[in-house]
Design a protein around this motif. Structure first.
Motif, PDB file in Angstrom:
ATOM      1  N   LEU A 210      -2.949  14.358  -1.560  1.00  0.00           N
ATOM      2  CA  LEU A 210      -3.541  13.780  -0.354  1.00  0.00           C
ATOM      3  C   LEU A 210      -4.895  13.137  -0.603  1.00  0.00           C
ATOM      4  O   LEU A 210      -5.136  12.004  -0.186  1.00  0.00           O
ATOM      5  CB  LEU A 210      -3.666  14.852   0.732  1.00  0.00           C
ATOM      6  CG  LEU A 210      -4.261  14.358   2.063  1.00  0.00           C
ATOM      7  CD1 LEU A 210      -3.364  13.300   2.697  1.00  0.00           C
ATOM      8  CD2 LEU A 210      -4.478  15.535   3.016  1.00  0.00           C
ATOM      9  N   ARG A 211      -5.795  13.832  -1.264  1.00  0.00           N
ATOM     10  CA  ARG A 211      -7.153  13.285  -1.425  1.00  0.00           C
ATOM     11  C   ARG A 211      -7.171  12.038  -2.308  1.00  0.00           C
ATOM     12  O   ARG A 211      -7.877  11.074  -2.008  1.00  0.00           O
ATOM     13  CB  ARG A 211      -8.100  14.364  -1.966  1.00  0.00           C
ATOM     14  CG  ARG A 211      -8.336  15.472  -0.961  1.00  0.00           C
ATOM     15  CD  ARG A 211      -9.502  16.363  -1.297  1.00  0.00           C
ATOM     16  NE  ARG A 211      -9.656  17.402  -0.295  1.00  0.00           N
ATOM     17  CZ  ARG A 211     -10.320  17.269   0.838  1.00  0.00           C
ATOM     18  NH1 ARG A 211     -10.912  16.122   1.116  1.00  0.00           N
ATOM     19  NH2 ARG A 211     -10.406  18.266   1.697  1.00  0.00           N
ATOM     20  N   GLU A 212      -6.393  12.039  -3.371  1.00  0.00           N
ATOM     21  CA  GLU A 212      -6.323  10.848  -4.214  1.00  0.00           C
ATOM     22  C   GLU A 212      -5.719   9.682  -3.437  1.00  0.00           C
ATOM     23  O   GLU A 212      -6.215   8.542  -3.505  1.00  0.00           O
ATOM     24  CB  GLU A 212      -5.496  11.123  -5.466  1.00  0.00           C
ATOM     25  CG  GLU A 212      -5.422   9.931  -6.411  1.00  0.00           C
ATOM     26  CD  GLU A 212      -4.600  10.212  -7.661  1.00  0.00           C
ATOM     27  OE1 GLU A 212      -4.408   9.280  -8.465  1.00  0.00           O
ATOM     28  OE2 GLU A 212      -4.148  11.361  -7.833  1.00  0.00           O
ATOM     29  N   ALA A 213      -4.657   9.956  -2.680  1.00  0.00           N
ATOM     30  CA  ALA A 213      -4.028   8.904  -1.871  1.00  0.00           C
ATOM     31  C   ALA A 213      -4.993   8.401  -0.810  1.00  0.00           C
ATOM     32  O   ALA A 213      -5.055   7.195  -0.528  1.00  0.00           O
ATOM     33  CB  ALA A 213      -2.755   9.439  -1.227  1.00  0.00           C
ATOM     34  N   ALA A 214      -5.762   9.314  -0.209  1.00  0.00           N
ATOM     35  CA  ALA A 214      -6.725   8.936   0.824  1.00  0.00           C
ATOM     36  C   ALA A 214      -7.834   8.064   0.247  1.00  0.00           C
ATOM     37  O   ALA A 214      -8.285   7.105   0.887  1.00  0.00           O
ATOM     38  CB  ALA A 214      -7.323  10.185   1.463  1.00  0.00           C
ATOM     39  N   ASP A 215      -8.266   8.372  -0.973  1.00  0.00           N
ATOM     40  CA  ASP A 215      -9.293   7.554  -1.625  1.00  0.00           C
ATOM     41  C   ASP A 215      -8.769   6.144  -1.898  1.00  0.00           C
ATOM     42  O   ASP A 215      -9.487   5.154  -1.720  1.00  0.00           O
ATOM     43  CB  ASP A 215      -9.737   8.206  -2.933  1.00  0.00           C
ATOM     44  CG  ASP A 215     -10.586   9.456  -2.702  1.00  0.00           C
ATOM     45  OD1 ASP A 215     -11.111   9.601  -1.579  1.00  0.00           O
ATOM     46  OD2 ASP A 215     -10.719  10.270  -3.630  1.00  0.00           O
ATOM     47  N   THR A 216      -7.519   6.047  -2.325  1.00  0.00           N
ATOM     48  CA  THR A 216      -6.899   4.735  -2.546  1.00  0.00           C
ATOM     49  C   THR A 216      -6.807   3.972  -1.230  1.00  0.00           C
ATOM     50  O   THR A 216      -7.098   2.772  -1.164  1.00  0.00           O
ATOM     51  CB  THR A 216      -5.493   4.891  -3.150  1.00  0.00           C
ATOM     52  OG1 THR A 216      -5.585   5.580  -4.396  1.00  0.00           O
ATOM     53  CG2 THR A 216      -4.837   3.536  -3.375  1.00  0.00           C
TER      54      THR A 216
ATOM     55  N   LEU B 220       0.830  -1.204   0.000  1.00  0.00           N
ATOM     56  CA  LEU B 220       0.000   0.000   0.000  1.00  0.00           C
ATOM     57  C   LEU B 220       0.866   1.256   0.000  1.00  0.00           C
ATOM     58  O   LEU B 220       0.564   2.232  -0.697  1.00  0.00           O
ATOM     59  CB  LEU B 220      -0.930  -0.025   1.216  1.00  0.00           C
ATOM     60  CG  LEU B 220      -1.975   1.079   1.324  1.00  0.00           C
ATOM     61  CD1 LEU B 220      -2.829   1.127   0.059  1.00  0.00           C
ATOM     62  CD2 LEU B 220      -2.844   0.839   2.553  1.00  0.00           C
ATOM     63  N   ARG B 221       1.962   1.227   0.771  1.00  0.00           N
ATOM     64  CA  ARG B 221       2.909   2.357   0.789  1.00  0.00           C
ATOM     65  C   ARG B 221       3.401   2.659  -0.620  1.00  0.00           C
ATOM     66  O   ARG B 221       3.435   3.815  -1.062  1.00  0.00           O
ATOM     67  CB  ARG B 221       4.089   2.008   1.689  1.00  0.00           C
ATOM     68  CG  ARG B 221       5.249   3.008   1.662  1.00  0.00           C
ATOM     69  CD  ARG B 221       6.528   2.348   2.134  1.00  0.00           C
ATOM     70  NE  ARG B 221       6.901   1.233   1.261  1.00  0.00           N
ATOM     71  CZ  ARG B 221       7.698   0.229   1.609  1.00  0.00           C
ATOM     72  NH1 ARG B 221       8.196   0.172   2.827  1.00  0.00           N
ATOM     73  NH2 ARG B 221       7.989  -0.729   0.746  1.00  0.00           N
ATOM     74  N   ASP B 222       3.776   1.608  -1.340  1.00  0.00           N
ATOM     75  CA  ASP B 222       4.292   1.795  -2.700  1.00  0.00           C
ATOM     76  C   ASP B 222       3.189   2.260  -3.644  1.00  0.00           C
ATOM     77  O   ASP B 222       3.449   3.006  -4.584  1.00  0.00           O
ATOM     78  CB  ASP B 222       4.906   0.488  -3.209  1.00  0.00           C
ATOM     79  CG  ASP B 222       6.127   0.063  -2.406  1.00  0.00           C
ATOM     80  OD1 ASP B 222       6.712   0.918  -1.715  1.00  0.00           O
ATOM     81  OD2 ASP B 222       6.478  -1.140  -2.455  1.00  0.00           O
ATOM     82  N   SER B 223       1.970   1.815  -3.386  1.00  0.00           N
ATOM     83  CA  SER B 223       0.845   2.176  -4.246  1.00  0.00           C
ATOM     84  C   SER B 223       0.465   3.645  -4.099  1.00  0.00           C
ATOM     85  O   SER B 223       0.197   4.329  -5.091  1.00  0.00           O
ATOM     86  CB  SER B 223      -0.359   1.288  -3.923  1.00  0.00           C
ATOM     87  OG  SER B 223      -1.480   1.661  -4.682  1.00  0.00           O
ATOM     88  N   VAL B 224       0.443   4.142  -2.868  1.00  0.00           N
ATOM     89  CA  VAL B 224       0.019   5.529  -2.638  1.00  0.00           C
ATOM     90  C   VAL B 224       1.189   6.493  -2.576  1.00  0.00           C
ATOM     91  O   VAL B 224       0.998   7.713  -2.591  1.00  0.00           O
ATOM     92  CB  VAL B 224      -0.819   5.653  -1.343  1.00  0.00           C
ATOM     93  CG1 VAL B 224      -2.064   4.805  -1.426  1.00  0.00           C
ATOM     94  CG2 VAL B 224       0.001   5.285  -0.099  1.00  0.00           C
ATOM     95  N   GLY B 225       2.422   5.966  -2.506  1.00  0.00           N
ATOM     96  CA  GLY B 225       3.586   6.830  -2.436  1.00  0.00           C
ATOM     97  C   GLY B 225       3.642   7.638  -1.158  1.00  0.00           C
ATOM     98  O   GLY B 225       3.951   8.840  -1.164  1.00  0.00           O
ATOM     99  N   ALA B 226       3.333   6.971  -0.043  1.00  0.00           N
ATOM    100  CA  ALA B 226       3.316   7.659   1.249  1.00  0.00           C
ATOM    101  C   ALA B 226       3.561   6.646   2.362  1.00  0.00           C
ATOM    102  O   ALA B 226       3.316   5.453   2.189  1.00  0.00           O
ATOM    103  CB  ALA B 226       1.969   8.343   1.470  1.00  0.00           C
TER     104      ALA B 226
END
Length: 252
Positions: free
Chosen positions: A232-238, A98-104
């Motif tokens: 942030l919002r796109e990552a939060a949705d993922t 998930l870290r790699d997917s959202v880049g965070a």
């Protein structure tokens, strides 16, 4: 501490997944999708999507004749200490993906014995974890993790927490008024990630989604440096979409 009686997130699919796994477990030699649909009462379209997720997570496998059997991930969980270690390893691997997917940087947190506890973190050189300059246990009113966990408690549970951890002003954006904080938590839609826009630390934004398993409040969160706030919002949705498999692991 008591959880709010109403559901805190749209993870009914986890309950459905448990029903599917029970159905598959009852048939050691394999069971067809049609039979699973009859035994669980789930619509075929919904079931197909759910089985795809369970296959991807390794909880079920499809054999040569198309039937479904218990998957390796479920068998590896076992019981006792071995189960706990297998679950922790699986969760850590899922967090890393998930870290790699959202880049965070990604965090798994629980509310245990009246305290905020960050149980697992997946970070890296390009996705550093937030600097915990104030103990997360003392800053639930400001962090995305803390607010997400407090939102899952009933009113008495929240008041008990704030009575033990005074809502101090950490940045100019921190909410310190108990009534304002509780009002915002109550008004926040359960299906929408909780955000921290530099309320905990200047230069950092965060998001969290609930992971309620049984009587335990939990959450999945991420953090980004302020220069990446536009993501942030796109990552939060993922994060929200990917929370269900983690919740399923915690429920097994």
């Amino acid at each position: 501490m008591a959880l709010k009686p109403e559901p805190t997130a749209p993870f009914h699919s986890v309950q459905y997944a448990l029903r599917v796994l029970e159905a598959v477990s009852r048939h050691g030699g394999g069971v067809t999708e049609a039979r699973i649909a009859r035994e669980t009462g789930l619509p075929v379209g919904h079931l197909a999507s759910l089985l795809l997720t369970l296959r991807r997570e390794g909880y079920v496998e499809q054999v040569s004749d198309g039937a479904y059997v218990t998957g390796a991930s479920l068998l590896l969980l076992g019981s006792g200490a071995a189960r706990r270690q297998a679950l922790e390893d699986r969760l850590q691997n899922t967090l890393a993906q998930l870290r790699d997917s959202v880049g965070a940087a990604v965090y798994l947190s629980r509310y245990v014995d009246g305290e905020v506890s960050v149980t697992q973190v997946a970070d890296g050189p390009l996705t550093p974890a937030v600097n915990e300059w104030v103990d997360f246990r003392s800053s639930a009113h400001a962090s995305a993790i803390g607010k997400c966990l407090l939102a899952q408690l009933d009113h008495d549970g929240r008041r008990d927490h704030i009575s033990r951890h005074r809502a101090a002003r950490l940045t100019s954006r921190t909410i310190t008024d108990e009534k304002v904080l509780f009002s915002k938590l109550d008004a926040h839609p359960a299906t929408v990630p909780v955000l921290d826009l530099q309320e905990y630390a200047v230069g950092t934004v965060c998001a969290a989604v609930p992971l309620t398993a049984g009587a335990s409040a939990g959450c999945l969160a991420l953090s980004l440096p302020i220069q990446d706030a536009h993501r942030l919002r796109e990552a939060a949705d993922t994060l929200n979409r990917r929370a269900a498999p983690l919740m399923l692991s915690l429920a097994l």
